[in-house]
Design an enzyme around this catalytic site. Structure first.
Site, short mmCIF file in Angstrom:
data_model
loop_
_atom_site.label_atom_id
_atom_site.label_comp_id
_atom_site.label_asym_id
_atom_site.label_seq_id
_atom_site.Cartn_x
_atom_site.Cartn_y
_atom_site.Cartn_z
N ARG A 286 -29.14 -25.42 -31.14
CA ARG A 286 -30.09 -24.43 -30.97
C ARG A 286 -29.64 -22.91 -30.99
O ARG A 286 -30.27 -21.91 -31.36
CB ARG A 286 -30.38 -24.47 -29.22
N CYS A 354 -56.31 -33.44 -27.45
CA CYS A 354 -57.22 -33.88 -26.35
C CYS A 354 -56.43 -34.20 -25.05
O CYS A 354 -56.49 -35.34 -24.66
CB CYS A 354 -58.05 -35.02 -26.83
N1 LLP Z 1 -24.28 -32.61 -30.20
C1 LLP Z 1 -24.90 -33.74 -29.47
C2 LLP Z 1 -24.29 -35.06 -29.29
C3 LLP Z 1 -26.14 -33.57 -28.86
O1 LLP Z 1 -26.84 -34.58 -28.34
C4 LLP Z 1 -27.02 -32.28 -29.21
C5 LLP Z 1 -28.33 -32.15 -28.60
C6 LLP Z 1 -26.06 -31.50 -29.88
C7 LLP Z 1 -25.02 -31.38 -30.20
C8 LLP Z 1 -26.69 -29.91 -29.95
O2 LLP Z 1 -27.09 -29.32 -28.66
P1 LLP Z 1 -27.69 -27.69 -28.87
O3 LLP Z 1 -26.40 -26.96 -29.29
O4 LLP Z 1 -28.89 -27.73 -29.67
O5 LLP Z 1 -28.10 -27.54 -27.50
N2 LLP Z 1 -35.07 -31.49 -27.75
C9 LLP Z 1 -34.43 -30.79 -26.67
C10 LLP Z 1 -33.09 -30.71 -26.97
C11 LLP Z 1 -32.35 -31.66 -27.05
C12 LLP Z 1 -30.82 -31.61 -27.42
C13 LLP Z 1 -30.36 -33.03 -27.83
N3 LLP Z 1 -29.06 -33.14 -28.22
C14 LLP Z 1 -35.06 -29.09 -26.58
O6 LLP Z 1 -36.01 -28.98 -27.19
O7 LLP Z 1 -34.59 -28.35 -25.58
#
Ligand code: LLP
Length: 429
Positions: A286, A354
């Site tokens: 992110r 919907c």
């Molecule tokens: N590493 C692992 C093992 C992970 O499961 C994830 C994210 C990341 C790295 C990356 O995390 P980040 O830096 O992006 O926070 N769909 C959700 C977020 C799900 C995150 C899943 N795992 C949303 O839209 O907020």
């Protein structure tokens, strides 16, 4: 900082641009809804993250593996890979994407709760940098496959440090009751077991406690536990070369106080690993891509309800940007054209699907927006297009990458014929 800014358009009125391109020009040429990403912002976010870590820990071996799930577009991965990024992947599909985008196998981390035998075999054939093992049952399957192949893959154990964090219960992963990783108490036994196996090469331990984390304290608590584990394993006579600290750093979505900066995060990591001779890996998603992307939609019409509610019906929907529906996530929404000073009004911003859940925002104050006007959903570069679906038989929104005053369609909108051609009604006769 990102490269989406208000600048004068052809009539001199202010409107939203991405780098040197009017978003309105992209919307007109490519159609809406459309995702637009900024190369300069992607590069800046990756560079800021990497430089923060490098300057907090000069000389340390660092692998920054972009979490592909946040934005798996080949052009996005390629942009980051060109800067030296690796890839954190969770499926064969993501590994294939990373390779196709030019990420070398030595920079690919393969994580995931339920990797199949076929996926593990594929990762071994490719020779990824590290397979993050999440369960003893997986270790046993992996050992069997590796022995049969006559290879000795590098593995790390994803350890559940029993520290939860993250912007929403659905994305907190570090608590003991969550499905992720081997438990802290069994990590030593499993690491020793793997070290004794001739077909396995344990190289490290990994953790990831959640996403959209806005407070460094739980991360620090988890990392301190991980350091202690590394020291314990080494005291047991086992070799530990790398500590993978996962991703999870939050970004500003404009509704909450700003999360910690990469520099603050890096300083915390440096403090925790001070004096420990070990390579580090990170899996940011992110923080690299969220604010490097917007979703542009067009207003279908404004529906004024008799009792006073005002629905802004746009041509994007929950199938294009699921986060508000799934996590009640906040995305700033604004007209692409800057208002002329008329007082703001409250809108319920909704898509055409919907379900009541197909609501992006309730009572959102915005300058007046009319039928056919463009609106931008900000901070949509992470978990936006990647969580898109064809629900309601809506084509996946196309993706566009801007670079300076040029843009390219990096995923085109499928035609209805293409969508239909994947299916067929069986001829039972
Ligand atoms: N590493 C692992 C093992 C992970 O499961 C994830 C994210 C990341 C790295 C990356 O995390 P980040 O830096 O992006 O926070 N769909 C959700 C977020 C799900 C995150 C899943 N795992 C949303 O839209 O907020």
């Amino acid at each position: 900082m990102n490269h989406f800014e208000d600048r004068p358009g052809p009539t001199g009125a202010l409107e939203l641009w991405c780098e040197g391109v009017r978003l309105a020009d992209i919307a007109d040429a490519v159609g809406t809804p459309v995702y637009v990403y900024s190369t300069a912002t992607l590069e800046r976010h990756f560079t800021v993250f990497r430089d923060a870590l490098q300057s907090a820990m000069p000389g340390r071996d660092l692998l920054i593996a972009f979490a592909v799930k946040a934005n798996p577009n080949l052009a996005v991965i390629r942009t980051l890979s060109d800067l030296g990024a690796g890839a954190d992947t969770v499926s064969e599909g993501e590994i294939r994407r990373a390779l196709a985008a030019g990420v070398p196998p030595q920079r690919i981390v393969f994580s995931g709760v339920g990797k199949t035998d076929a996926e593990l075999a594929y990762a071994m054939d490719i020779g990824v940098a590290e397979i993050n093992v999440e369960a003893e049952a997986e270790l046993d399957r992996l050992a069997k496959i590796a022995a049969a192949k006559g290879v000795r893959p590098a593995i790390a154990f994803r350890v559940n440090p029993d520290v939860g964090a993250g912007g929403h219960a659905k994305i907190s992963t570090g608590k003991a009751e969550s499905k992720f990783g081997v438990s802290f108490s069994e990590a030593r036994r499993l690491y020793a077991k793997a070290s004794a196996h001739p077909a396995l090469r344990p190289i490290g331990v990994a953790c990831h406690i959640g996403s959209q984390i806005s407070d460094l304290a739980p991360m620090e608590a988890a990392f301190i536990k991980m350091r202690a584990l590394v020291e314990q394993l080494r005291a047991d006579g086992l070799s530990v070369e790398r500590l993978d600290l996962g991703g999870g750093l939050g970004v500003p979505y404009h509704d909450t106080p700003a999360p910690p900066t990469p520099a603050q995060y890096a300083a915390m990591v440096a403090r925790v690993v001070d004096g420990l001779d070990i390579a580090l890996a990170f899996e940011p998603g992110r923080v690299i891509v969220a604010n490097a992307g917007v979703l542009i939609a067009r207003t279908v019409h404004v529906h004024h309800r008799a009792e006073g509610r005002r629905f802004l019906v746009v041509d994007a929907a929950m199938n294009d940007l699921l986060r508000p529906t799934l996590y009640e996530a906040y995305h700033a929404i604004r007209p692409v054209r800057v208002g002329n000073g008329a007082p703001e009004e409250a809108y319920d911003v909704v898509g055409p699907i919907c379900e009541t859940g197909d609501t992006f925002a309730r009572d959102r104050m915005m300058p007046p927006v009319g039928e056919g006007e463009l609106v931008a959903f900000l901070s949509a570069g992470a978990y936006g297009a990647s969580m898109g679906s064809e629900y309601n038989a809506r084509p996946l929104a196309p993706e566009v990458l801007v670079r300076g005053d040029r843009y390219a369609v990096v995923r085109r909108r499928p035609t209805y014929e293409e969508m239909l051609s994947r299916e067929q009604a069986p001829d039972w006769s």
